[in-house]
Design a protein around this motif. Structure first.
Motif, PDB file in Angstrom:
ATOM      1  N   UNK A  19       0.801  -1.211   0.000  1.00  0.00           N
ATOM      2  CA  UNK A  19       0.000   0.000   0.000  1.00  0.00           C
ATOM      3  C   UNK A  19       0.843   1.275   0.000  1.00  0.00           C
ATOM      4  N   UNK A  20       1.943   1.311   0.741  1.00  0.00           N
ATOM      5  CA  UNK A  20       2.788   2.513   0.771  1.00  0.00           C
ATOM      6  C   UNK A  20       3.344   2.815  -0.617  1.00  0.00           C
ATOM      7  N   UNK A  21       3.908   1.822  -1.266  1.00  0.00           N
ATOM      8  CA  UNK A  21       4.479   2.051  -2.610  1.00  0.00           C
ATOM      9  C   UNK A  21       3.391   2.466  -3.610  1.00  0.00           C
ATOM     10  N   UNK A  22       2.216   1.877  -3.506  1.00  0.00           N
ATOM     11  CA  UNK A  22       1.117   2.250  -4.385  1.00  0.00           C
ATOM     12  C   UNK A  22       0.690   3.697  -4.123  1.00  0.00           C
ATOM     13  N   UNK A  23       0.537   4.071  -2.871  1.00  0.00           N
ATOM     14  CA  UNK A  23       0.127   5.437  -2.537  1.00  0.00           C
ATOM     15  C   UNK A  23       1.138   6.461  -3.036  1.00  0.00           C
ATOM     16  N   UNK A  24       2.409   6.199  -2.828  1.00  0.00           N
ATOM     17  CA  UNK A  24       3.446   7.133  -3.263  1.00  0.00           C
ATOM     18  C   UNK A  24       3.505   7.191  -4.792  1.00  0.00           C
ATOM     19  N   UNK A  25       3.317   6.073  -5.451  1.00  0.00           N
ATOM     20  CA  UNK A  25       3.294   6.073  -6.923  1.00  0.00           C
ATOM     21  C   UNK A  25       2.135   6.919  -7.436  1.00  0.00           C
ATOM     22  N   UNK A  26       0.985   6.818  -6.803  1.00  0.00           N
ATOM     23  CA  UNK A  26      -0.173   7.620  -7.213  1.00  0.00           C
ATOM     24  C   UNK A  26       0.072   9.105  -6.938  1.00  0.00           C
ATOM     25  N   UNK A  27       0.751   9.426  -5.847  1.00  0.00           N
ATOM     26  CA  UNK A  27       1.097  10.816  -5.567  1.00  0.00           C
ATOM     27  C   UNK A  27       2.016  11.351  -6.669  1.00  0.00           C
ATOM     28  N   UNK A  28       2.969  10.544  -7.100  1.00  0.00           N
ATOM     29  CA  UNK A  28       3.905  10.955  -8.152  1.00  0.00           C
ATOM     30  C   UNK A  28       3.183  11.147  -9.486  1.00  0.00           C
ATOM     31  N   UNK A  29       2.156  10.342  -9.754  1.00  0.00           N
ATOM     32  CA  UNK A  29       1.378  10.524 -10.971  1.00  0.00           C
ATOM     33  C   UNK A  29       0.604  11.843 -10.931  1.00  0.00           C
ATOM     34  N   UNK A  30       0.050  12.157  -9.767  1.00  0.00           N
ATOM     35  CA  UNK A  30      -0.758  13.370  -9.619  1.00  0.00           C
ATOM     36  C   UNK A  30       0.100  14.633  -9.614  1.00  0.00           C
ATOM     37  N   UNK A  31       1.267  14.554  -8.999  1.00  0.00           N
ATOM     38  CA  UNK A  31       2.176  15.696  -8.912  1.00  0.00           C
ATOM     39  C   UNK A  31       3.602  15.181  -9.012  1.00  0.00           C
TER      40      UNK A  31
END
Length: 122
Positions: free
Chosen positions: A66-78
């Motif tokens: 979940x942590x890696x997924x959340x951070x990856x999604x943050x990087x996609x958004x910004x």
């Protein structure tokens, strides 16, 4: 009158963009075979009591899910944040035998590693 002050060049400064990551509750000893009825601190007696691939509501997440997924999604958004705000509470609710200063440091390093991996990938 309600407008942002102009810079010396006559235009508004660029917006500040950031990521805010808090309350990760990272469990570095998370096991896919753990028992959700005791916060994934011991082995589950059956498959029905095991967490899914992203954990379970009763259990703190593993660093590779979940942590890696959340951070990856943050990087996609910004993809290029101006700053990263870490709100704390990185360390999970782990058994007392796994708790302590070295475990806290290991959790912080794991969060930093996930952030660095997202920065490289974006």
């Amino acid at each position: 009158r309600g407008h942002a002050p102009a810079s010396s060049h006559g235009s508004a400064p660029p917006p500040l963009r950031f990521w805010h990551l808090t309350d990760v509750h990272l469990n570095l000893w998370h096991s896919a075979r753990a028992d959700v009825r005791d916060m994934c601190r011991s082995a589950a007696p059956s498959a029905e009591r095991r967490p899914g691939s992203f954990g379970h509501f009763n259990c703190d997440p593993a660093p590779d899910g979940l942590l890696r997924l959340a951070v990856a999604r943050m990087a996609e958004a910004e993809p290029a944040p101006s700053a990263i705000l870490l709100g704390g509470d990185d360390h999970g609710h782990v058994p007392p035998s796994r708790d302590g200063a070295s475990a806290l440091s290991a959790s912080r390093r794991a969060v930093a590693s996930a952030l660095a991996a997202a920065a490289v990938a974006s």
